[in-house]
Structure formats: C-alpha cells, structure tokens
Design a protein around this motif. Structure first.
Motif, PDB file in Angstrom:
ATOM      1  N   ILE A  22       0.622  -1.039   0.082  1.00 54.77           N
ATOM      2  CA  ILE A  22       0.050  -0.095  -0.013  1.00 54.77           C
ATOM      3  C   ILE A  22       0.881   1.120   0.053  1.00 54.77           C
ATOM      4  O   ILE A  22       2.260   1.183   0.435  1.00 54.77           O
ATOM      5  N   CYS A  23       0.187   2.423  -0.253  1.00 54.87           N
ATOM      6  CA  CYS A  23       0.879   3.580  -0.259  1.00 54.87           C
ATOM      7  C   CYS A  23       0.543   4.225   0.953  1.00 54.87           C
ATOM      8  O   CYS A  23      -0.619   4.803   0.928  1.00 54.87           O
ATOM      9  N   PRO A  24       1.275   4.406   1.846  1.00 57.12           N
ATOM     10  CA  PRO A  24       1.037   5.346   3.034  1.00 57.12           C
ATOM     11  C   PRO A  24       1.009   6.874   2.841  1.00 57.12           C
ATOM     12  O   PRO A  24       2.287   7.612   2.872  1.00 57.12           O
ATOM     13  N   ILE A  25       0.116   7.317   2.187  1.00 61.96           N
ATOM     14  CA  ILE A  25      -0.034   8.918   1.747  1.00 61.96           C
ATOM     15  C   ILE A  25      -0.038   9.953   2.906  1.00 61.96           C
ATOM     16  O   ILE A  25       0.214  11.072   2.730  1.00 61.96           O
ATOM     17  N   SER A  26      -0.220   9.420   4.408  1.00 63.93           N
ATOM     18  CA  SER A  26      -0.341  10.287   5.181  1.00 63.93           C
ATOM     19  C   SER A  26       1.089  11.106   5.526  1.00 63.93           C
ATOM     20  O   SER A  26       1.983  10.407   5.559  1.00 63.93           O
ATOM     21  N   SER A  27       0.997  12.313   5.923  1.00 60.15           N
ATOM     22  CA  SER A  27       2.408  12.934   6.211  1.00 60.15           C
ATOM     23  C   SER A  27       1.749  13.585   7.463  1.00 60.15           C
ATOM     24  O   SER A  27       0.552  13.975   7.665  1.00 60.15           O
ATOM     25  N   PHE A  28       2.602  13.862   8.448  1.00 61.37           N
ATOM     26  CA  PHE A  28       2.475  14.495   9.866  1.00 61.37           C
ATOM     27  C   PHE A  28       3.467  15.546   9.979  1.00 61.37           C
ATOM     28  O   PHE A  28       4.564  15.439   9.901  1.00 61.37           O
ATOM     29  N   ASP A  29       2.949  16.744  10.594  1.00 59.49           N
ATOM     30  CA  ASP A  29       3.840  17.806  11.105  1.00 59.49           C
ATOM     31  C   ASP A  29       3.093  18.599  12.388  1.00 59.49           C
ATOM     32  O   ASP A  29       1.994  18.995  12.046  1.00 59.49           O
ATOM     33  N   ASN A  30       3.801  18.401  13.489  1.00 64.30           N
ATOM     34  CA  ASN A  30       3.265  18.913  14.549  1.00 64.30           C
ATOM     35  C   ASN A  30       4.231  20.075  15.021  1.00 64.30           C
ATOM     36  O   ASN A  30       4.115  20.291  16.368  1.00 64.30           O
ATOM     37  N   TYR A  31       4.988  20.666  14.288  1.00 61.73           N
ATOM     38  CA  TYR A  31       5.910  21.521  14.502  1.00 61.73           C
ATOM     39  C   TYR A  31       7.256  21.133  15.477  1.00 61.73           C
ATOM     40  O   TYR A  31       7.956  21.882  15.690  1.00 61.73           O
ATOM     41  N   VAL A  32       7.136  19.721  15.783  1.00 65.83           N
ATOM     42  CA  VAL A  32       8.258  19.114  16.425  1.00 65.83           C
ATOM     43  C   VAL A  32       8.649  18.318  15.848  1.00 65.83           C
ATOM     44  O   VAL A  32       9.819  17.766  15.538  1.00 65.83           O
ATOM     45  N   THR A  33       7.927  17.261  15.014  1.00 61.94           N
ATOM     46  CA  THR A  33       7.969  15.867  14.467  1.00 61.94           C
ATOM     47  C   THR A  33       7.530  16.198  13.075  1.00 61.94           C
ATOM     48  O   THR A  33       6.481  16.507  12.893  1.00 61.94           O
ATOM     49  N   VAL A  34       8.106  15.983  11.990  1.00 62.16           N
ATOM     50  CA  VAL A  34       7.521  16.068  10.565  1.00 62.16           C
ATOM     51  C   VAL A  34       7.954  14.419   9.832  1.00 62.16           C
ATOM     52  O   VAL A  34       9.102  14.127   9.828  1.00 62.16           O
ATOM     53  N   VAL A  35       6.741  13.856   9.522  1.00 63.15           N
ATOM     54  CA  VAL A  35       6.926  12.693   8.916  1.00 63.15           C
ATOM     55  C   VAL A  35       6.359  12.704   7.398  1.00 63.15           C
ATOM     56  O   VAL A  35       5.346  13.351   7.237  1.00 63.15           O
ATOM     57  N   ASP A  36       7.372  12.372   6.689  1.00 59.10           N
ATOM     58  CA  ASP A  36       6.916  12.782   5.030  1.00 59.10           C
ATOM     59  C   ASP A  36       6.917  11.340   4.281  1.00 59.10           C
ATOM     60  O   ASP A  36       7.770  10.688   4.410  1.00 59.10           O
TER      61      ASP A  36
END
Length: 130
Positions: free
Chosen positions: A74-88
């Motif tokens: 699958i393609c994990p399209i989610s990205s995450f940014d909470n100003y401390v951790t950035v997951v791309d």
C-alpha cells in the motif's frame, strides 16, 4: 567480449519487465548514500516508499533526521507535522523509482541505472586491459 557486453546490456535493460518491482531499501539512515541498496519486492508489493522523519524545532533544537525506504503493498500517503516532528511519506510505482531521498525530486529509471552500471563495468574492463 563484445557479445558478452551486448548480452549483459540486454539483460540489464530487461530486468524491469522480467522481475517483480525493485525498490531501494534501508532503515533509519542519516543519509541517502546508505539507502541505495536495491531489493526485489514480493509479488504483492506495488509501491516503493520513501519515509523521512525530522524531529526538533528548526535551527534552535535539532533532534535529528531519519530516512527509510522499502517495498510496500500500500501507499502510506499520510504525512504528519506538529512543529516538532515531521513525517513525510512518498510513493512511486516503477522499479528503482525511490532513488532520491526527497521522494518527489529527481528519479532514476532502471534502464538508466543499468546503463550507468554497464558503463562503469566497461570502463573498469578497459582500464585493466587485456
């Protein structure tokens, strides 16, 4: 010698059609240099995934950077940014398409990479002489 090189080139250029998807693979590396190991994916895998994780608060506090690459069904399209951790997460679906650490940056095709390997081998063979 020439016949061997022609057969080798034909084989390398045909790898993409003859085999399953191939992706570069690594786990939690600090540099893309350590993420250029090709892996043959399973028949269930349809994507090459590149995941980059940065932690910290910019230039003030930097906890580091991590890069992982793998085959995925699958393609994990989610990205995450909470100003401390950035997951791309970046996905692509052709062999060796996750060459770049950026995921959306310059990509290299299997025939292009094969040609580079062949030229490297050829120059090494010519340098060593008969």
């Amino acid at each position: 010698m020439k016949v061997f090189l022609q057969v080798l080139l034909a084989a390398l250029l045909g790898v993409e059609q003859a085999c399953s998807l191939m992706c570069f693979s690594c786990t939690k590396q600090k540099s893309n240099f350590y993420c250029l190991w090709p892996t043959i994916c399973s028949k269930l895998d349809n994507y090459c995934v590149t995941q980059s994780i940065s932690t910290g608060t910019g230039k003030i506090v930097d906890y580091g950077y991590s890069l992982s690459k793998a085959c995925s069904a699958i393609c994990p399209i989610s990205s995450f940014d909470n100003y401390v951790t950035v997951v791309d997460n970046k996905c692509c679906s052709t062999s060796l398409c996750n060459f770049s650490a950026a995921g959306s940056g310059p990509q290299a095709s299997a025939p292009l990479l094969s040609l580079g390997v062949l030229l490297s081998l050829l120059s090494a063979m010519l340098w060593l002489g008969p």
